[in-house]
Design a protein around this motif. Sequence first.
Motif, PDB file in Angstrom:
ATOM      1  N   ALA A 541       0.818  -1.208   0.000  1.00 60.20           N
ATOM      2  CA  ALA A 541       0.000   0.000   0.000  1.00 60.20           C
ATOM      3  C   ALA A 541       0.856   1.265   0.000  1.00 60.20           C
ATOM      4  N   SER A 542       2.140   1.126   0.251  1.00 58.76           N
ATOM      5  CA  SER A 542       3.008   2.305   0.291  1.00 58.76           C
ATOM      6  C   SER A 542       3.742   2.538  -1.020  1.00 58.76           C
ATOM      7  N   LYS A 543       3.674   1.560  -1.912  1.00 52.44           N
ATOM      8  CA  LYS A 543       4.565   1.628  -3.081  1.00 52.44           C
ATOM      9  C   LYS A 543       4.237   2.782  -4.010  1.00 52.44           C
ATOM     10  N   ASP A 564       7.333  -2.294 -10.905  1.00 49.24           N
ATOM     11  CA  ASP A 564       6.371  -3.046 -10.090  1.00 49.24           C
ATOM     12  C   ASP A 564       5.928  -2.246  -8.879  1.00 49.24           C
ATOM     13  N   ALA A 565       6.627  -1.157  -8.554  1.00 45.92           N
ATOM     14  CA  ALA A 565       6.191  -0.340  -7.422  1.00 45.92           C
ATOM     15  C   ALA A 565       5.175   0.700  -7.872  1.00 45.92           C
ATOM     16  N   ARG A 566       4.840   0.672  -9.171  1.00 46.25           N
ATOM     17  CA  ARG A 566       3.815   1.597  -9.656  1.00 46.25           C
ATOM     18  C   ARG A 566       2.448   0.929  -9.613  1.00 46.25           C
TER      19      ARG A 566
ATOM     20  N   GLY B  60      -2.148  -6.267 -10.121  1.00 51.10           N
ATOM     21  CA  GLY B  60      -2.076  -5.720  -8.768  1.00 51.10           C
ATOM     22  C   GLY B  60      -0.655  -5.407  -8.339  1.00 51.10           C
ATOM     23  N   ILE B  61      -0.547  -4.711  -7.222  1.00 50.32           N
ATOM     24  CA  ILE B  61       0.773  -4.455  -6.646  1.00 50.32           C
ATOM     25  C   ILE B  61       1.065  -5.554  -5.634  1.00 50.32           C
ATOM     26  N   VAL B  62       2.308  -6.074  -5.684  1.00 58.16           N
ATOM     27  CA  VAL B  62       2.704  -7.156  -4.797  1.00 58.16           C
ATOM     28  C   VAL B  62       3.607  -6.595  -3.703  1.00 58.16           C
ATOM     29  N   VAL B  68      -2.366  -6.924  -3.978  1.00 60.21           N
ATOM     30  CA  VAL B  68      -3.486  -6.015  -3.761  1.00 60.21           C
ATOM     31  C   VAL B  68      -4.204  -5.832  -5.088  1.00 60.21           C
ATOM     32  N   CYS B  69      -5.485  -6.147  -5.118  1.00 58.44           N
ATOM     33  CA  CYS B  69      -6.249  -6.033  -6.359  1.00 58.44           C
ATOM     34  C   CYS B  69      -6.309  -4.573  -6.812  1.00 58.44           C
TER      35      CYS B  69
END
Lengths: 829, 109
Positions: A541-543, A564-566, B60-62, B68-69
């Motif tokens: 959630a912070s990325k 991938d942090a986007r 999603g972001i991993v 996370v969807c």
Amino acid sequence: MTTAQLGDIREDGSATATRRKLVVIGNGMAGARTVEEILARGGGELFDITVFGDEPYGNYNRILLSGVLSGQSDATDIFINPLDWYADNDIELRAGARVNHVDREAHLVHADDGSCAPYDKLIVATGSRPFVPPIDGVMNGHGPRPGIFVFRTIDDCSAIAHYAQSCSRAAVIGGGLLGLEAARGLLSHGVEVHVVEAGPHLMGQQLDAQGGRILARTLREMGIGVHCGAATTAITGDDHVTGLTFKDGTHLACDMVVVAAGIRPNAELAAACGLDVERAVVVDDQMRTQDPDVYAVGECAQHRNMVYGLVAPLWEQAEVLADHITGTDLSAAYEGSKLATKLKVMGVELAVMGIKEPEHDDDEVLQFSEPQRGVYKTVILRDGRLVGATLLGDVSKVSYLTQLFDKGTPLPEDRLELMFDLGAPVAAVPVGALPDDTQICNCNGVSKGDIARCASGGALSVGAVMKATRAGTGCGSCKAQVEEIVTWAAGGDLVEDPSAHYYVPGVPFPKAELVEQIRRLDLRSASEVFDALAGGRDDPASKMGLTSLLRTIWGPDELGDERDARYINDRVHANIQRDGTFSVVPGISGGVTSADQLRRIADVADKYAVPMIKITGGQRIDLLGITKEDLPRVWKDLGMRSGHAYGKSFRTVKSCVGTDFCRFGVGDAISLGVEMEDRFKGLEAPAKLKLAVAGCPRNCSEAMVKDVGAVAVEGGRWEIYVGGAAGAHVRKGDVLCTVDSHEEVLQITGRFMQYYREHARWLERTYAFVPRIGLDELRAIVVDDRDGIAARLDAEMQRTIDEYVEPWQTEAAAPVTANQFAAPIAMSV
Amino acid sequence: MSSTESLVERSLGPIGQIPLGEGRAFHVADHHIAVFRLREGGLAATQADCPHRGGPLADGIVGQNSVVCPLHAQRFALATGLAEVGDCDISVYPCRIDAKGDIVVTIPA
Ligand code: SRM
Ligand SMILES: Cc1cc2nc3c(=O)[nH]c(=O)nc-3n(C[C@H](O)[C@H](O)[C@H](O)COP(=O)(O)OP(=O)(O)OC[C@H]3O[C@@H](n4cnc5c(N)ncnc54)[C@H](O)[C@@H]3O)c2cc1C
Ligand code: SF4
Ligand code: FES
């Protein structure tokens, strides 16, 4: 699970019965709530609980059905207790089984699936069913004919939604709460909707004639046909519906009908087994029928001559019933509900309490009406006490009035305070002063006390309290109040959640310190930040926030860019939509386009069979429903730059026609708008930046309510507004300064935006940032250069602009990651 | 997956198809699968569609071994499929990189 504690041998040696059997008929809002209340009082140890529910589901929140009908929520979103909940609490749920006989002699209930269940205690919670008036052509033997629907259950919603697909015009019979909810749900199905009410005005139960008229006006503005005083005598058509005929002989053509003409309690089952039934099942103050083993609750119950049709009373009934049946408090008594309700009708807020019209000659009535805004308020006073109030369209005074009404407290000197906040918010009741039993969330029946206890019991955030109590999770109209109570209850006793001040939740630093650490340790990617500053915990959630910050600090070139942090939008430069496709909004600076651009957009729309082309609220054009794999091709064919309508970044500059064309224009809004957008396009920021330029204070491009706006004033000057908003939050911008030229507008707005980028919290829009920092402070820094940083801010902004890389054409030509735009990869077997 | 079902291993081709830290969706023998290439090494495979409203989990972001969807931010543990935010769990599939550098996922036959 341990069993039968109560069934153990007593000290005197006599064996008690094992746990008693509790059967509940009806798995609706009252039945399930009562079971919850019973469990909360340790009832799980006292009873083996069996619940019969006619509907083949767990228990859901019926009052949110119109959202399901409109497609705004899924059926799964409105479940209160899913099937697991029953299993977890050892409740036997017989979903889909309708009880058709109660044998009180034998203490047995029988259901239509052939099953039966013995009971020691029985709760009847069968609710009501829609009332279908005797209109010619409604019924065909057992139920409504095809094309005619009622509106009560999830299944009704699916049936209506499905049928509406093949219809163009729907009529709703009944202009009460239910009918309007149905109309609202139908609107989103692309049918023309007409509400037909036999009475003289809408919502006759809650509103007087004038209120009803104002509501009708609001609905008409939403595009709904409203027909009052229209008593339907027949529904015409043979195999399909063709229309309605009214008593006066007139006709309304339509191809489907929803009947929402009231409800009737489901009391036949109780009557058949000899329980007292008048309009509904008669109960005493403990919610018991004349049979001490049988209780009734909810819409099927009649208490002191009242049968309620709203949820609030049943929350109170369920508590008393549970107190009594579990023996927790045998003296608990339900004394009837004072009807004060808050409703949302078609998105219009309505609060009603007490009587709706004066009843005595000397009842005083205060009335305010502003039909243009759909606002109508009446307050009725008797002997210096509030006895009734109706608030339509503006319910800001509702908590205050509810207090006066419930407690009968004396009224303020100045009667106008009953209707308006005069000057300082004198009249607002601080949440601390509200009694504990004040109901805050009407959708889920949650009181101030429940919320406060949950908060002081350790639930750390508003979200956690909402999740645990369900307060605020229905229509959402009470959210602000819930937040206020949580904050109040958490008070000084509870340690404030420190993460509230972190820039992103997973890295324990406020923004300024985080920036300092990043620079000091030379951290260039999200992973490096997590490793150095968060113990290696890569909080997903912070990325997104970190990526944005790193790009602002280092600029794209100096960055170990971790794709991938986007967030997905920033990986593929388009906004993801509910079905996983994307929207494409090309940049159209200042809203100025050309025949050539329009032709290219049209060609692309044809070539890719774009499902929807829409003019946006930002003065540009949206191509919606593009698949990920088509994105690069679409961009190439468009040959236009990205409009950045997907990121936390600079979006648009709306303009008006200004001096070029408008007879009132005093500034060249078009040129300035285009210049500004060309200069700042795509600028990344902690949150979106939306701008506008207006050629005169008539403000046609809404510049005064934008994050940054420029408004031309007489004498060739420009007023610069900051911190305006007209989205989820509405705020008029503050005038930062007035300048003389386009160059100065570009310079000052650029400097302001750079300061904002450096100092705003993640996702903090300017409407929150400007008041937080303060206008005077901002003016001192940005305009007067008190701190001597103006030159640095300008240079930093210029560097960012110079480093801008247009993403669409760049990445269409050369994708950055493997399968960046790939459809799901199909493997042949 | 219950133990009585028969399982098969399927190759999904070279690991290079998935950028580090991201996910990609695959269709293999009626199964829609999202495969994630984890920064800390190794792979994880889950059902492709979010149980909430069908969001594409591969987008999603991993982080912290969960995904996370992208649609409404429900969150699932990649190892177990348990919902960390949300009410409904997801299916996960054993997944590894073989000696040739190919992705190999184990699915019901
Ligand atoms: C396309 C558009 C609606 C339209 O058809 O007109 C739109 C569409 C979305 N808006 Fe908007 N907004 C659009 C103009 C606006 C405007 C009007 C404007 O720009 O002048 C506003 C009010 C101005 C403002 O932002 O203050 C607006 C206030 C919002 C908000 C509320 C922001 C707030 O804090 O008040 C959100 C939610 C958010 O940002 O978290 C939002 C979010 C969204 C999102 C991105 C929701 C999402 O995350 O998926 C929508 C994307 C839909 C999609 O499927 O692509 N949209 N949105 C408009 C695109 C404008 C453009 O050309 O870029
Ligand atoms: C579309 C809609 C919008 C509404 N909006 C609001 C609102 O905004 N505010 C508000 O306060 N109220 C609203 N209401 C009213 C509110 O939903 C009801 O007051 C509430 O649901 C009553 O609860 P209940 O348990 O008594 O009845 P129900 O919720 O109807 O539950 C009764 C259940 O018993 C089952 N049942 C009946 N007979 C049997 C049997 N013989 N065997 C087994 N099962 C049986 C039924 O299938 C049903 O599931 C709305 C209602 C509807 C339909
Ligand atoms: S108002 Fe904006 S966010 Fe809401 S549905 Fe419309 S486009 Fe989406
Ligand atoms: S679809 Fe995945 S969270 Fe909603």
